[in-house]
Design a protein around this motif. Structure first.
Motif, PDB file in Angstrom:
ATOM      1  N   SER A   1      -8.639   0.786   7.275  1.00 32.37           N
ATOM      2  CA  SER A   1      -7.833   1.963   6.850  1.00 32.37           C
ATOM      3  C   SER A   1      -7.164   1.854   5.692  1.00 32.37           C
ATOM      4  O   SER A   1      -6.477   0.954   5.395  1.00 32.37           O
ATOM      5  N   ALA A   2      -7.111   3.213   4.884  1.00 27.11           N
ATOM      6  CA  ALA A   2      -6.386   3.210   3.755  1.00 27.11           C
ATOM      7  C   ALA A   2      -5.623   4.594   3.662  1.00 27.11           C
ATOM      8  O   ALA A   2      -6.239   5.656   4.148  1.00 27.11           O
ATOM      9  N   TYR A   3      -4.345   4.554   3.178  1.00 28.37           N
ATOM     10  CA  TYR A   3      -3.687   5.910   3.374  1.00 28.37           C
ATOM     11  C   TYR A   3      -2.930   6.158   2.164  1.00 28.37           C
ATOM     12  O   TYR A   3      -2.358   5.181   1.257  1.00 28.37           O
ATOM     13  N   PRO A   4      -2.718   7.269   1.608  1.00 26.67           N
ATOM     14  CA  PRO A   4      -2.124   7.621   0.463  1.00 26.67           C
ATOM     15  C   PRO A   4      -0.726   7.454   0.582  1.00 26.67           C
ATOM     16  O   PRO A   4      -0.116   7.634   1.868  1.00 26.67           O
ATOM     17  N   TRP A   5       0.094   7.007  -0.416  1.00 26.63           N
ATOM     18  CA  TRP A   5       1.457   6.706  -0.142  1.00 26.63           C
ATOM     19  C   TRP A   5       2.104   6.884  -1.612  1.00 26.63           C
ATOM     20  O   TRP A   5       1.651   6.361  -2.905  1.00 26.63           O
ATOM     21  N   PRO A   6       3.396   7.613  -1.773  1.00 31.27           N
ATOM     22  CA  PRO A   6       4.001   7.641  -3.154  1.00 31.27           C
ATOM     23  C   PRO A   6       4.648   6.346  -3.535  1.00 31.27           C
ATOM     24  O   PRO A   6       5.150   5.551  -2.727  1.00 31.27           O
ATOM     25  N   VAL A   7       4.634   6.142  -4.894  1.00 30.96           N
ATOM     26  CA  VAL A   7       5.156   4.798  -5.413  1.00 30.96           C
ATOM     27  C   VAL A   7       5.965   5.354  -6.613  1.00 30.96           C
ATOM     28  O   VAL A   7       5.598   6.223  -7.402  1.00 30.96           O
TER      29      VAL A   7
ATOM     30  N   THR B   1       0.392   7.914  -6.873  1.00 36.86           N
ATOM     31  CA  THR B   1      -0.028   7.541  -5.421  1.00 36.86           C
ATOM     32  C   THR B   1      -0.826   6.490  -5.302  1.00 36.86           C
ATOM     33  O   THR B   1      -1.893   6.540  -6.152  1.00 36.86           O
ATOM     34  N   ILE B   2      -0.573   5.523  -4.477  1.00 36.38           N
ATOM     35  CA  ILE B   2      -1.592   4.300  -4.230  1.00 36.38           C
ATOM     36  C   ILE B   2      -2.049   4.674  -2.878  1.00 36.38           C
ATOM     37  O   ILE B   2      -1.369   5.086  -1.894  1.00 36.38           O
ATOM     38  N   ARG B   3      -3.393   4.171  -2.607  1.00 35.80           N
ATOM     39  CA  ARG B   3      -4.085   4.163  -1.269  1.00 35.80           C
ATOM     40  C   ARG B   3      -3.885   3.019  -0.829  1.00 35.80           C
ATOM     41  O   ARG B   3      -4.438   1.968  -1.409  1.00 35.80           O
ATOM     42  N   PHE B   4      -2.990   2.540   0.141  1.00 33.25           N
ATOM     43  CA  PHE B   4      -2.939   1.334   0.638  1.00 33.25           C
ATOM     44  C   PHE B   4      -3.421   1.251   1.953  1.00 33.25           C
ATOM     45  O   PHE B   4      -3.776   2.073   2.774  1.00 33.25           O
ATOM     46  N   LYS B   5      -4.136  -0.312   1.863  1.00 31.86           N
ATOM     47  CA  LYS B   5      -4.943  -0.533   3.008  1.00 31.86           C
ATOM     48  C   LYS B   5      -3.849  -1.126   3.939  1.00 31.86           C
ATOM     49  O   LYS B   5      -2.889  -1.634   3.709  1.00 31.86           O
ATOM     50  N   ARG B   6      -4.182  -0.671   5.420  1.00 31.21           N
ATOM     51  CA  ARG B   6      -3.425  -0.964   6.433  1.00 31.21           C
ATOM     52  C   ARG B   6      -3.882  -2.470   6.808  1.00 31.21           C
ATOM     53  O   ARG B   6      -5.263  -2.520   7.307  1.00 31.21           O
ATOM     54  N   LEU B   7      -3.120  -3.434   6.724  1.00 35.69           N
ATOM     55  CA  LEU B   7      -3.603  -4.959   7.124  1.00 35.69           C
ATOM     56  C   LEU B   7      -3.466  -5.272   8.468  1.00 35.69           C
ATOM     57  O   LEU B   7      -2.306  -4.667   9.297  1.00 35.69           O
ATOM     58  N   ALA B   8      -4.152  -6.409   8.854  1.00 36.30           N
ATOM     59  CA  ALA B   8      -4.024  -6.669  10.412  1.00 36.30           C
ATOM     60  C   ALA B   8      -2.824  -7.716  10.215  1.00 36.30           C
ATOM     61  O   ALA B   8      -2.556  -8.008   8.889  1.00 36.30           O
ATOM     62  N   LYS B   9      -2.351  -8.047  11.189  1.00 30.52           N
ATOM     63  CA  LYS B   9      -0.940  -9.011  11.224  1.00 30.52           C
ATOM     64  C   LYS B   9      -1.243 -10.177  10.516  1.00 30.52           C
ATOM     65  O   LYS B   9      -0.259 -10.681   9.820  1.00 30.52           O
ATOM     66  N   LYS B  10      -2.298 -11.091  10.558  1.00 30.61           N
ATOM     67  CA  LYS B  10      -2.640 -12.038  10.049  1.00 30.61           C
ATOM     68  C   LYS B  10      -2.438 -11.903   8.343  1.00 30.61           C
ATOM     69  O   LYS B  10      -2.034 -12.550   7.545  1.00 30.61           O
TER      70      LYS B  10
ATOM     71  N   PHE C   1       4.995  -0.444  -0.727  1.00 30.38           N
ATOM     72  CA  PHE C   1       4.385  -1.213   0.282  1.00 30.38           C
ATOM     73  C   PHE C   1       5.164  -1.608   1.467  1.00 30.38           C
ATOM     74  O   PHE C   1       4.975  -1.397   2.617  1.00 30.38           O
ATOM     75  N   GLY C   2       6.226  -2.140   0.902  1.00 29.10           N
ATOM     76  CA  GLY C   2       7.358  -2.403   1.872  1.00 29.10           C
ATOM     77  C   GLY C   2       7.691  -1.121   2.973  1.00 29.10           C
ATOM     78  O   GLY C   2       7.756  -1.277   4.014  1.00 29.10           O
ATOM     79  N   LYS C   3       7.948  -0.137   2.303  1.00 29.24           N
ATOM     80  CA  LYS C   3       8.181   1.102   3.038  1.00 29.24           C
ATOM     81  C   LYS C   3       7.034   1.703   3.965  1.00 29.24           C
ATOM     82  O   LYS C   3       7.153   2.391   4.972  1.00 29.24           O
TER      83      LYS C   3
ATOM     84  N   TYR D   1       5.292  -0.061   5.442  1.00 33.01           N
ATOM     85  CA  TYR D   1       5.200  -0.690   6.635  1.00 33.01           C
ATOM     86  C   TYR D   1       6.547  -0.753   7.350  1.00 33.01           C
ATOM     87  O   TYR D   1       6.933  -1.430   8.728  1.00 33.01           O
ATOM     88  N   ALA D   2       7.670  -0.172   6.929  1.00 31.44           N
ATOM     89  CA  ALA D   2       8.774  -0.285   7.178  1.00 31.44           C
ATOM     90  C   ALA D   2       9.059   0.409   8.852  1.00 31.44           C
ATOM     91  O   ALA D   2       9.808  -0.437   9.619  1.00 31.44           O
ATOM     92  N   THR D   3       8.266   1.268   9.271  1.00 34.92           N
ATOM     93  CA  THR D   3       8.403   2.133  10.372  1.00 34.92           C
ATOM     94  C   THR D   3       7.852   0.763  11.617  1.00 34.92           C
ATOM     95  O   THR D   3       8.426   0.672  12.346  1.00 34.92           O
ATOM     96  N   ALA D   4       6.774   0.070  11.250  1.00 33.43           N
ATOM     97  CA  ALA D   4       6.076  -0.792  12.229  1.00 33.43           C
ATOM     98  C   ALA D   4       6.882  -1.866  12.257  1.00 33.43           C
ATOM     99  O   ALA D   4       7.432  -2.593  13.234  1.00 33.43           O
ATOM    100  N   ASP D   5       7.827  -2.303  11.178  1.00 32.79           N
ATOM    101  CA  ASP D   5       8.691  -3.576  11.062  1.00 32.79           C
ATOM    102  C   ASP D   5      10.000  -3.325  11.880  1.00 32.79           C
ATOM    103  O   ASP D   5      10.423  -4.305  12.541  1.00 32.79           O
ATOM    104  N   GLU D   6      10.403  -2.070  12.038  1.00 27.44           N
ATOM    105  CA  GLU D   6      11.496  -1.688  12.831  1.00 27.44           C
ATOM    106  C   GLU D   6      11.351  -1.919  14.160  1.00 27.44           C
ATOM    107  O   GLU D   6      12.343  -1.956  14.927  1.00 27.44           O
ATOM    108  N   LYS D   7      10.284  -1.506  14.393  1.00 30.86           N
ATOM    109  CA  LYS D   7       9.834  -1.581  16.001  1.00 30.86           C
ATOM    110  C   LYS D   7       9.418  -3.007  16.645  1.00 30.86           C
ATOM    111  O   LYS D   7       9.432  -3.249  17.838  1.00 30.86           O
ATOM    112  N   ASN D   8       9.016  -3.924  15.798  1.00 27.34           N
ATOM    113  CA  ASN D   8       8.930  -5.225  16.033  1.00 27.34           C
ATOM    114  C   ASN D   8      10.083  -6.124  16.088  1.00 27.34           C
ATOM    115  O   ASN D   8      10.935  -6.262  15.609  1.00 27.34           O
TER     116      ASN D   8
END
Length: 110
Positions: free
Chosen positions: A9-15, A34-43, A99-101, A103-110
């Motif tokens: 999965s890859a999604y556009p994201w502002p940089v 804009t960068i298309r970031f890959k959504r990475l698995a946890k590992k 890239f940190g932003k 994933y920010a929402t996912a990090d806040e919930k973990n």
């Protein structure tokens, strides 16, 4: 909407990249694209933090848009261009911050 598990999965994201101004001493200019970031698995996400800049960027970037050269021509996404950009400290910092932003929402919930 149903959740769809995709292999890649890859999604556009502002940089935003801040670089010292060539016009005004002591000031910075902000460049946006804009960068298309890959959504990475946890590992993969954990391993990403240990990689050198080029390998890290290669892991997370699937493409980009709105990047121009000095002649106002599009700089197409390629491994060669990515390798060149991996040597630009400002580019790397801006991309990693975005890239940190990403994933920010996912990090806040973990």
């Amino acid at each position: 909407m149903s959740f769809i598990k995709k292999k890649v999965s890859a999604y556009p994201w502002p940089v935003e990249v801040r670089k010292p101004s060539e016009e005004v001493a002591g000031e910075f200019e902000t460049h946006k694209f804009t960068i298309r970031f890959k959504r990475l698995a946890k590992k993969e996400l954990n391993e990403f933090q240990e990689k050198e800049d080029y390998e890290a960027l290669k892991t997370i970037i699937a493409g980009w848009s709105e990047i121009k050269d000095e002649e106002d021509k599009d700089v197409l996404f390629s491994q060669k261009n990515l390798k060149d950009f991996s040597e630009d400290v400002d580019f790397v910092q801006g991309v990693v911050a975005a890239f940190g932003k990403f994933y920010a929402t996912a990090d806040e919930k973990n």
